[in-house]
Design a protein around this motif. Sequence first.
Motif, PDB file in Angstrom:
ATOM      1  N   GLU A  17      -5.457 -12.498  -6.625  1.00 44.88           N
ATOM      2  CA  GLU A  17      -6.052 -12.429  -4.957  1.00 44.88           C
ATOM      3  C   GLU A  17      -5.384 -11.398  -4.133  1.00 44.88           C
ATOM      4  OE1 GLU A  17      -6.158 -16.642  -3.628  1.00 44.88           O
ATOM      5  OE2 GLU A  17      -7.493 -17.309  -4.989  1.00 44.88           O
ATOM      6  N   SER A  33      -4.056  -4.185   2.263  1.00 46.16           N
ATOM      7  CA  SER A  33      -4.781  -3.028   2.599  1.00 46.16           C
ATOM      8  C   SER A  33      -4.816  -2.261   1.287  1.00 46.16           C
ATOM      9  CB  SER A  33      -3.944  -2.294   3.721  1.00 46.16           C
ATOM     10  OG  SER A  33      -4.818  -1.199   3.798  1.00 46.16           O
ATOM     11  N   SER A  65      -6.074  -9.303   0.203  1.00 56.43           N
ATOM     12  CA  SER A  65      -5.214  -9.775   1.411  1.00 56.43           C
ATOM     13  C   SER A  65      -4.690  -8.297   1.927  1.00 56.43           C
ATOM     14  CB  SER A  65      -4.354 -10.802   1.329  1.00 56.43           C
ATOM     15  OG  SER A  65      -3.623 -10.737   0.232  1.00 56.43           O
TER      16      SER A  65
END
Length: 267
Positions: free
Chosen positions: A91, A97, A95
């Motif tokens: 994941e 950039s 989150s």
Amino acid sequence: MPRLLFTTVIYLLVGFMVVLPPVLVFATALSHGLGTALATLTDPDGLSAIRLTLAVTVMSVLINTIFGTMAAWTLAHFRFPGRNLLVVLIELPLSVSPVVGGLVWLLVFGTQGWWGAALERWSHPIVFAQPGIVLATVFVTFPYITRTLMPMLTHNGREAEEAAVMLGANLWQVLWHVTLPGARLALLSGVLLTTARAMGEFGAVSVVSGHIPGLTETMPLHIETLYNGYQTVAAFTMAALLALMAMGVVLARSLTERRHGQTEERA
């Protein structure tokens, strides 16, 4: 009254934030006529950007479909040390950039990076070439298939797979004939989400591509080049084409989910 008020506010917000920007993009693209807008798409650099975007999208979707499915199946069916850490790492691109992901590939495969000099000597550059664009896009889009497929595989359980194994099926037969058919809607949804995200990726690709017109410029990068060169109509025409492609993918996903819902209701 509260329901009417909330509904009105939501419609106004969606209209301002979601509907208005594409309308302005299409209006600007067609401000000099449809013929002028279409003529800008025949530019060699523009055609190269379209071809590169489609090629990178196809390769990214294929890679993420294979490894994303493997990751989702493993996480949904097994408990092992470090499982939660693996979920967090998968994941992570959601989150972090995308620019950070591009910088990581630049650090590893750039000319001053760990393996960049050796790859340059072997005439197999990664950064500032198409392989780097594919790597950056795969990094950004990797979580979508895994996170979309995992809940469905967890919900379906392992009973059907265990029955298939008891009947003599091997791993690939179980995956192809039992696991994936039971989660095909989730898999298709993840593939379409990955496709839409891959076509519009800018940050990570911008870092590793080098912005070489005709070679390493995808459609989002080419739009920036055209706009910075004061070619407004051409930039907005390319943006309108990219928006149409993305909206087509989203529409296909919505129609697929609706058809699946209707099939379940009839069943």
